[in-house]
Design a protein around this motif. Structure first.
Motif, PDB file in Angstrom:
ATOM      1  N   MET A  59     150.745  98.860  39.841  1.00 17.11           N
ATOM      2  CA  MET A  59     151.553  98.628  38.641  1.00 17.11           C
ATOM      3  C   MET A  59     151.112  99.205  37.444  1.00 17.11           C
ATOM      4  SD  MET A  59     154.573  97.423  37.661  1.00 17.11           S
ATOM      5  CE  MET A  59     155.302  97.086  39.231  1.00 17.11           C
ATOM      6  N   ALA A  60     151.947  99.471  36.484  1.00 18.54           N
ATOM      7  CA  ALA A  60     151.633 100.113  35.077  1.00 18.54           C
ATOM      8  C   ALA A  60     150.876  98.942  34.269  1.00 18.54           C
ATOM      9  CB  ALA A  60     152.756 100.604  34.463  1.00 18.54           C
ATOM     10  N   ARG A  61     150.079  99.458  33.604  1.00 18.21           N
ATOM     11  CA  ARG A  61     149.228  98.455  32.552  1.00 18.21           C
ATOM     12  C   ARG A  61     150.460  98.191  31.306  1.00 18.21           C
ATOM     13  NH1 ARG A  61     145.947 101.844  30.785  1.00 18.21           N
ATOM     14  NH2 ARG A  61     146.755 102.375  28.795  1.00 18.21           N
ATOM     15  N   PRO A  62     150.807  96.953  31.296  1.00 19.83           N
ATOM     16  CA  PRO A  62     151.643  96.719  30.414  1.00 19.83           C
ATOM     17  C   PRO A  62     151.456  96.740  28.929  1.00 19.83           C
ATOM     18  CG  PRO A  62     150.911  94.750  31.421  1.00 19.83           C
ATOM     19  CD  PRO A  62     150.185  95.768  31.925  1.00 19.83           C
ATOM     20  N   THR A  63     151.987  97.562  28.198  1.00 20.40           N
ATOM     21  CA  THR A  63     151.703  97.549  26.984  1.00 20.40           C
ATOM     22  C   THR A  63     152.931  97.787  26.170  1.00 20.40           C
ATOM     23  OG1 THR A  63     151.736 100.254  26.671  1.00 20.40           O
ATOM     24  CG2 THR A  63     149.670  99.227  27.202  1.00 20.40           C
ATOM     25  N   PRO A  64     153.013  97.426  24.779  1.00 16.11           N
ATOM     26  CA  PRO A  64     154.305  97.406  23.978  1.00 16.11           C
ATOM     27  C   PRO A  64     154.646  98.854  24.027  1.00 16.11           C
ATOM     28  CG  PRO A  64     152.594  95.966  22.948  1.00 16.11           C
ATOM     29  CD  PRO A  64     151.978  96.648  23.859  1.00 16.11           C
ATOM     30  N   GLU A  65     153.846  99.863  23.934  1.00 11.40           N
ATOM     31  CA  GLU A  65     154.226 101.161  23.670  1.00 11.40           C
ATOM     32  C   GLU A  65     154.918 101.748  25.029  1.00 11.40           C
ATOM     33  OE1 GLU A  65     151.209  99.969  20.874  1.00 11.40           O
ATOM     34  OE2 GLU A  65     151.201 100.148  23.320  1.00 11.40           O
ATOM     35  N   LEU A  66     154.368 101.449  26.112  1.00 11.06           N
ATOM     36  CA  LEU A  66     155.102 101.755  27.548  1.00 11.06           C
ATOM     37  C   LEU A  66     156.325 101.086  27.718  1.00 11.06           C
ATOM     38  CD1 LEU A  66     154.992 103.355  30.041  1.00 11.06           C
ATOM     39  CD2 LEU A  66     153.795 101.681  30.962  1.00 11.06           C
ATOM     40  N   ILE A  67     156.365 100.036  27.423  1.00 10.33           N
ATOM     41  CA  ILE A  67     157.772  99.077  27.277  1.00 10.33           C
ATOM     42  C   ILE A  67     158.573  99.808  26.476  1.00 10.33           C
ATOM     43  CG2 ILE A  67     158.833  96.748  27.082  1.00 10.33           C
ATOM     44  CD1 ILE A  67     155.911  95.612  27.643  1.00 10.33           C
ATOM     45  N   ASP A  68     158.365  99.842  25.231  1.00  8.46           N
ATOM     46  CA  ASP A  68     159.306 100.475  24.443  1.00  8.46           C
ATOM     47  C   ASP A  68     159.879 102.025  24.843  1.00  8.46           C
ATOM     48  OD1 ASP A  68     160.844 100.724  21.845  1.00  8.46           O
ATOM     49  OD2 ASP A  68     159.441 102.159  21.398  1.00  8.46           O
ATOM     50  N   ALA A  69     158.978 102.595  25.567  1.00  8.40           N
ATOM     51  CA  ALA A  69     159.178 104.073  26.051  1.00  8.40           C
ATOM     52  C   ALA A  69     160.227 104.003  27.043  1.00  8.40           C
ATOM     53  CB  ALA A  69     157.858 104.950  26.434  1.00  8.40           C
ATOM     54  N   LEU A  70     160.039 102.823  27.992  1.00  8.72           N
ATOM     55  CA  LEU A  70     160.878 102.896  29.364  1.00  8.72           C
ATOM     56  C   LEU A  70     162.239 102.569  28.689  1.00  8.72           C
ATOM     57  CD1 LEU A  70     158.528 100.727  31.579  1.00  8.72           C
ATOM     58  CD2 LEU A  70     159.326 102.966  32.042  1.00  8.72           C
ATOM     59  N   ARG A  71     162.389 101.557  27.649  1.00  2.00           N
ATOM     60  CA  ARG A  71     163.891 101.079  27.296  1.00  2.00           C
ATOM     61  C   ARG A  71     164.361 102.304  26.418  1.00  2.00           C
ATOM     62  NH1 ARG A  71     161.540  95.111  26.130  1.00  2.00           N
ATOM     63  NH2 ARG A  71     162.381  94.352  27.814  1.00  2.00           N
ATOM     64  N   LYS A  97     154.867  90.340  32.290  1.00  2.00           N
ATOM     65  CA  LYS A  97     153.373  90.485  32.326  1.00  2.00           C
ATOM     66  C   LYS A  97     152.559  90.419  31.206  1.00  2.00           C
ATOM     67  CE  LYS A  97     153.499  92.643  36.853  1.00  2.00           C
ATOM     68  NZ  LYS A  97     152.550  92.763  37.705  1.00  2.00           N
ATOM     69  N   LEU A  98     152.904  91.271  30.242  1.00  2.02           N
ATOM     70  CA  LEU A  98     152.362  91.514  28.959  1.00  2.02           C
ATOM     71  C   LEU A  98     152.232  89.950  28.214  1.00  2.02           C
ATOM     72  CD1 LEU A  98     150.774  93.035  26.785  1.00  2.02           C
ATOM     73  CD2 LEU A  98     153.192  93.581  25.627  1.00  2.02           C
ATOM     74  N   LEU A  99     153.189  89.336  28.214  1.00  3.70           N
ATOM     75  CA  LEU A  99     153.505  87.931  27.751  1.00  3.70           C
ATOM     76  C   LEU A  99     152.477  87.017  28.126  1.00  3.70           C
ATOM     77  CD1 LEU A  99     157.288  87.827  26.607  1.00  3.70           C
ATOM     78  CD2 LEU A  99     155.235  88.158  25.121  1.00  3.70           C
ATOM     79  N   GLU A 100     152.591  86.943  29.521  1.00  5.60           N
ATOM     80  CA  GLU A 100     151.694  86.076  30.445  1.00  5.60           C
ATOM     81  C   GLU A 100     150.071  86.110  29.953  1.00  5.60           C
ATOM     82  OE1 GLU A 100     152.084  87.313  34.550  1.00  5.60           O
ATOM     83  OE2 GLU A 100     154.199  86.282  34.716  1.00  5.60           O
ATOM     84  N   LYS A 101     149.853  87.278  29.741  1.00  3.94           N
ATOM     85  CA  LYS A 101     148.434  87.635  28.912  1.00  3.94           C
ATOM     86  C   LYS A 101     148.154  87.086  27.590  1.00  3.94           C
ATOM     87  CE  LYS A 101     147.545  91.818  31.706  1.00  3.94           C
ATOM     88  NZ  LYS A 101     147.264  93.065  31.475  1.00  3.94           N
ATOM     89  N   ILE A 102     149.238  86.846  26.902  1.00  2.00           N
ATOM     90  CA  ILE A 102     148.842  86.356  25.471  1.00  2.00           C
ATOM     91  C   ILE A 102     148.695  84.798  25.407  1.00  2.00           C
ATOM     92  CG2 ILE A 102     149.956  86.058  23.151  1.00  2.00           C
ATOM     93  CD1 ILE A 102     151.494  88.601  23.800  1.00  2.00           C
ATOM     94  N   LYS A 103     147.506  84.596  24.749  1.00  2.00           N
ATOM     95  CA  LYS A 103     146.968  83.369  24.761  1.00  2.00           C
ATOM     96  C   LYS A 103     146.967  82.663  23.411  1.00  2.00           C
ATOM     97  CE  LYS A 103     145.777  82.873  29.107  1.00  2.00           C
ATOM     98  NZ  LYS A 103     146.953  82.832  30.045  1.00  2.00           N
TER      99      LYS A 103
END
Length: 154
Positions: free
Chosen positions: A1-13, A137-143
């Motif tokens: 599965m892709a590495r979740p980054t804000p840039e990739l998420i934005d590109a998908l949307r 997945k990205l939000l799960e990583k934010i502590k």
């Protein structure tokens, strides 16, 4: 599965929105198919440039991904390399072209999981749901620091 980054998420949307809004979509065209539309967003190349580079070799996205070489410097390998650099994997590209990643499909109701790889509305739904999955997945990583949760009443 892709590495979740804000840039990739934005590109998908952005890709989903563009396809939904009527951007050229043709599954048999390397620059305006499922992967081709996402490649446009990630590389800033036109559909025609992507297609022209793809035609220097044989095969569709799946075949070209299978033959990908990260050191070849062939134009289409450079495109794939840029997509991988954005957080995608070779498997992600294969799944996107067929709309068949099980982790993405499990998020749809059972009756809506049978997406057609060459149907515009299904591509839009898949891209949006994939973006949602990666965002979770990205939000799960934010502590957040614990002190943010310590509320002191005066």
């Amino acid at each position: 599965m892709a590495r979740p980054t804000p840039e990739l998420i934005d590109a998908l949307r952005r890709t989903a929105r563009k396809v939904a809004d009527g951007a050229p979509y043709q599954w048999g065209h390397m620059g305006s198919c499922n992967c081709g539309n996402l490649a446009q967003e990630l590389t800033r190349m036109t559909k025609d440039q992507i297609h022209q580079y793809a035609m220097q070799r044989y095969g569709d996205w799946n075949e070209q991904v299978a033959d990908y070489c990260d050191t070849s410097q062939l134009p289409f390998d450079v495109i794939i390399n840029q997509m991988l650099g954005a957080g995608l994997s070779l498997e992600d590209l294969k799944h996107l072209e067929k709309l068949d990643d099980r982790e993405v499909l499990r998020r749809f109701p059972i009756e809506a999981r049978f997406l057609k790889h060459n149907r515009r509305d299904d591509v839009v739904a898949y891209l949006n749901e994939w973006a949602n999955l990666l965002e979770e997945k990205l939000l799960e990583k934010i502590k957040l620091p614990a002190e943010l949760f310590d509320l002191q009443v005066a």
